[in-house]
Design a protein around this motif. Structure first.
Motif, mmCIF file in Angstrom:
data_model
loop_
_atom_site.group_PDB
_atom_site.id
_atom_site.type_symbol
_atom_site.label_atom_id
_atom_site.label_comp_id
_atom_site.label_asym_id
_atom_site.label_seq_id
_atom_site.Cartn_x
_atom_site.Cartn_y
_atom_site.Cartn_z
ATOM 1 N N SER A 86 0.845 -1.223 -0.006
ATOM 2 C CA SER A 86 -0.102 0.026 0.035
ATOM 3 C C SER A 86 0.640 1.252 -0.090
ATOM 4 O O SER A 86 0.396 2.125 -0.670
ATOM 5 C CB SER A 86 -0.874 -0.046 1.135
ATOM 6 N N GLY A 87 1.859 1.122 0.755
ATOM 7 C CA GLY A 87 3.119 2.374 0.835
ATOM 8 C C GLY A 87 3.523 2.716 -0.562
ATOM 9 O O GLY A 87 3.834 3.720 -1.060
ATOM 10 N N LYS A 88 3.957 1.506 -1.194
ATOM 11 C CA LYS A 88 4.368 1.569 -2.685
ATOM 12 C C LYS A 88 3.486 1.912 -3.514
ATOM 13 O O LYS A 88 3.851 3.090 -4.565
ATOM 14 C CB LYS A 88 4.931 0.275 -3.132
ATOM 15 N N ALA A 89 2.102 1.685 -3.662
ATOM 16 C CA ALA A 89 1.098 2.144 -4.339
ATOM 17 C C ALA A 89 0.926 3.587 -4.234
ATOM 18 O O ALA A 89 0.688 4.420 -5.107
ATOM 19 C CB ALA A 89 -0.175 1.430 -4.073
ATOM 20 N N LEU A 90 0.778 4.124 -2.932
ATOM 21 C CA LEU A 90 0.808 5.575 -2.680
ATOM 22 C C LEU A 90 1.835 6.414 -3.221
ATOM 23 O O LEU A 90 1.762 7.549 -3.817
ATOM 24 C CB LEU A 90 0.693 5.820 -1.304
ATOM 25 N N VAL A 91 3.051 5.951 -2.952
ATOM 26 C CA VAL A 91 4.214 6.759 -3.811
ATOM 27 C C VAL A 91 4.330 6.638 -5.017
ATOM 28 O O VAL A 91 4.504 7.305 -5.801
ATOM 29 C CB VAL A 91 5.536 5.883 -3.028
ATOM 30 N N GLY A 92 3.970 5.433 -5.701
ATOM 31 C CA GLY A 92 3.827 5.263 -7.315
ATOM 32 C C GLY A 92 2.695 6.350 -7.896
ATOM 33 O O GLY A 92 3.055 7.025 -8.771
ATOM 34 N N GLY A 93 1.621 6.610 -7.197
ATOM 35 C CA GLY A 93 0.565 7.515 -7.563
ATOM 36 C C GLY A 93 0.915 8.704 -7.554
ATOM 37 O O GLY A 93 0.872 9.601 -8.643
ATOM 38 N N ILE A 94 1.787 9.349 -6.489
ATOM 39 C CA ILE A 94 2.096 10.768 -6.275
ATOM 40 C C ILE A 94 3.143 10.823 -7.221
ATOM 41 O O ILE A 94 3.105 11.991 -7.984
ATOM 42 C CB ILE A 94 3.033 10.726 -4.718
ATOM 43 N N SER A 95 4.110 9.996 -7.640
ATOM 44 C CA SER A 95 5.119 10.210 -8.722
ATOM 45 C C SER A 95 4.624 10.406 -9.946
ATOM 46 O O SER A 95 5.059 11.204 -10.959
ATOM 47 C CB SER A 95 6.238 9.303 -8.496
ATOM 48 N N GLY A 96 3.555 9.507 -10.256
ATOM 49 C CA GLY A 96 2.814 9.582 -11.301
ATOM 50 C C GLY A 96 1.987 10.891 -11.620
ATOM 51 O O GLY A 96 2.144 11.552 -12.668
ATOM 52 N N VAL A 97 1.536 11.502 -10.560
ATOM 53 C CA VAL A 97 0.658 12.762 -10.499
ATOM 54 C C VAL A 97 1.743 13.774 -11.000
ATOM 55 O O VAL A 97 1.578 14.659 -11.842
ATOM 56 C CB VAL A 97 0.180 13.181 -9.451
ATOM 57 N N ILE A 98 2.882 13.975 -10.338
ATOM 58 C CA ILE A 98 3.891 14.873 -10.467
ATOM 59 C C ILE A 98 4.522 15.014 -11.843
ATOM 60 O O ILE A 98 4.260 15.920 -12.602
ATOM 61 C CB ILE A 98 5.179 14.712 -9.518
ATOM 62 N N ALA A 99 4.368 13.527 -12.451
ATOM 63 C CA ALA A 99 5.317 13.693 -13.787
ATOM 64 C C ALA A 99 4.068 14.016 -14.841
ATOM 65 O O ALA A 99 4.357 14.640 -15.817
ATOM 66 C CB ALA A 99 5.471 12.028 -14.057
ATOM 67 N N GLN A 100 2.739 13.800 -14.616
ATOM 68 C CA GLN A 100 1.856 14.110 -15.674
ATOM 69 C C GLN A 100 1.446 15.326 -15.574
ATOM 70 O O GLN A 100 1.110 15.870 -16.730
ATOM 71 C CB GLN A 100 0.510 12.971 -15.389
ATOM 72 N N MET A 163 0.181 3.701 -9.523
ATOM 73 C CA MET A 163 -0.120 3.024 -8.461
ATOM 74 C C MET A 163 0.046 1.603 -8.854
ATOM 75 O O MET A 163 0.537 0.688 -7.829
ATOM 76 C CB MET A 163 -1.617 3.533 -8.003
ATOM 77 N N GLY A 164 -0.726 1.220 -9.883
ATOM 78 C CA GLY A 164 -0.817 -0.290 -10.312
ATOM 79 C C GLY A 164 0.591 -0.843 -10.732
ATOM 80 O O GLY A 164 0.993 -1.742 -10.719
ATOM 81 N N GLU A 165 1.179 0.109 -11.798
ATOM 82 C CA GLU A 165 2.509 -0.427 -12.623
ATOM 83 C C GLU A 165 3.520 -0.442 -11.909
ATOM 84 O O GLU A 165 4.273 -1.483 -11.710
ATOM 85 C CB GLU A 165 2.548 0.652 -13.636
ATOM 86 N N LEU A 166 3.760 0.826 -11.176
ATOM 87 C CA LEU A 166 5.299 0.853 -10.276
ATOM 88 C C LEU A 166 5.065 -0.202 -9.064
ATOM 89 O O LEU A 166 6.121 -0.824 -9.006
ATOM 90 C CB LEU A 166 5.527 2.039 -10.113
ATOM 91 N N ALA A 167 4.136 0.105 -8.333
ATOM 92 C CA ALA A 167 3.959 -0.713 -7.160
ATOM 93 C C ALA A 167 3.963 -2.116 -7.349
ATOM 94 O O ALA A 167 4.341 -3.154 -6.669
ATOM 95 C CB ALA A 167 2.823 -0.324 -6.344
ATOM 96 N N CYS A 168 3.192 -2.626 -8.191
ATOM 97 C CA CYS A 168 2.942 -3.911 -8.797
ATOM 98 C C CYS A 168 4.169 -4.662 -9.311
ATOM 99 O O CYS A 168 4.672 -5.789 -9.000
ATOM 100 C CB CYS A 168 1.864 -4.213 -10.010
ATOM 101 N N TYR A 169 4.891 -3.897 -10.350
ATOM 102 C CA TYR A 169 6.059 -4.342 -10.707
ATOM 103 C C TYR A 169 7.035 -4.583 -9.694
ATOM 104 O O TYR A 169 7.915 -5.757 -9.410
ATOM 105 C CB TYR A 169 6.725 -3.407 -11.916
ATOM 106 N N ASP A 170 7.160 -3.490 -8.793
ATOM 107 C CA ASP A 170 8.411 -3.622 -7.761
ATOM 108 C C ASP A 170 8.074 -4.752 -6.801
ATOM 109 O O ASP A 170 9.151 -5.517 -6.589
ATOM 110 C CB ASP A 170 8.137 -2.095 -7.231
ATOM 111 N N HIS A 171 6.665 -4.931 -6.429
ATOM 112 C CA HIS A 171 6.456 -6.025 -5.274
ATOM 113 C C HIS A 171 6.605 -7.224 -6.049
ATOM 114 O O HIS A 171 6.997 -8.259 -5.430
ATOM 115 C CB HIS A 171 4.935 -5.680 -4.935
ATOM 116 N N ALA A 172 5.812 -7.527 -7.250
ATOM 117 C CA ALA A 172 5.750 -8.698 -7.940
ATOM 118 C C ALA A 172 7.337 -9.217 -8.267
ATOM 119 O O ALA A 172 7.437 -10.499 -7.892
ATOM 120 C CB ALA A 172 5.163 -8.810 -9.007
#
Length: 280
Positions: A86-100, A163-172
């Motif tokens: 869940s922490g990775k998902a939140l971090v992934g979402g925030i980084s995606g927002v800034i980039a977008q 949130m799905g891509e970065l966190a899932c890749y990292d975790h998986a």
């Protein structure tokens, strides 16, 4: 850039499929294969790459910010190994927002140019001759703020995708390695990229449909738009085309995200290795 170029025809097909149904003349159902075949028939094979240059321009800003931003935020939160999913998902979402937010103008031009080919196929005049012509015309007719049209659905989609891509890749990837299914190599990278592609598509497809339609609409001569905001677009899409319309282009999106992420993550991990950096 290599990943974007190799999967761009699928992205173009997805965009045209999501825009299908906006006008009464295109109300009948269609498929991704029919859309792609129609593009090739009317514009030739190169028609599948209409809008590639702004897509490349977008990734020059978007991908470095979200990938590097995610890694730094993840390590700053609590170290790599101790961060929860869940922490990775939140971090992934925030980084995606800034980039977008930074890359949104290039994304807008890409969507408009992709949709232009659809207008030409309906016998209408093409709006833009190229990337810089599109930027100039958008600024002239819609103002500088017009470059950020659709930024809110764009940001919503970016949050969900990353949130799905970065966190899932990292975790998986680390799950596969820690359970000794395979080592930190192309096999673990491939398995992780497949899982991240599926989760990112499932989460982001409704926001992607809204984003595409919001960014494609141009203000008429009377100053009116088809949709007032993201919520209005969501409601009108569901009312006219049903709930399933929010997942229009799901399989083309997944078909693109899968190969895109495979090419990106495998090459990115290899470049990191060659540069003497640790694995992602």
């Amino acid at each position: 850039m290599v990943a974007e170029t190799s999967t761009f025809p699928i992205d173009l097909t997805k965009t045209r499929l999501q825009l299908h149904g906006e006008s009464l003349s295109s109300a009948r159902s269609t498929t991704a294969f029919r859309v792609a075949a129609e593009i090739v028939r009317r514009d030739g094979p190169l028609g599948l790459y209409k809008g590639l240059s702004p897509a490349i321009l977008r990734h020059l800003f978007y991908t470095p910010i979200r990938i590097v931003g995610y890694e730094h935020l993840r390590n700053a939160v609590d170290g790599h190994d101790s961060v929860s999913l869940s922490g990775k998902a939140l971090v992934g979402g925030i980084s995606g927002v800034i980039a977008q937010v930074v890359a949104s103008p290039a994304d807008l031009v890409k969507v408009r140019m992709q949709a232009d080919g659809r207008m030409v196929s309906q016998g209408l005049q093409s709006r833009y001759s190229g990337t810089f012509d599109a930027l100039n015309k958008i600024i002239r007719t819609e103002g500088f703020r017009g470059l950020w049209k659709g930024v809110f659905p764009n940001v919503q989609r970016a949050f969900l995708v990353n949130m799905g891509e970065l966190a899932c890749y990292d975790h998986a990837k680390h799950f596969v390695i820690q359970n000794q299914i395979c080592g930190d190599n192309i096999y673990s990278h491939t398995l992780a990229s497949i899982m991240s592609g599926l989760s990112a598509t499932a989460l982001s497809c409704p926001a992607d449909v809204v984003k595409t339609r919001m960014m494609n609409q141009a203000v008429s001569q009377e100053g009116k738009s088809m949709y007032n905001n993201s919520y209005d677009c969501l409601v009108k899409t569901v009312r006219v085309e049903g709930l399933r319309a929010l997942w229009k282009g799901f399989f083309p999106t997944w078909a693109r995200l899968g190969p895109w992420q495979f090419v990106f993550w495998v090459s990115y991990e290899k470049f990191r290795e060659l540069a003497g950096l640790s694995s992602f």
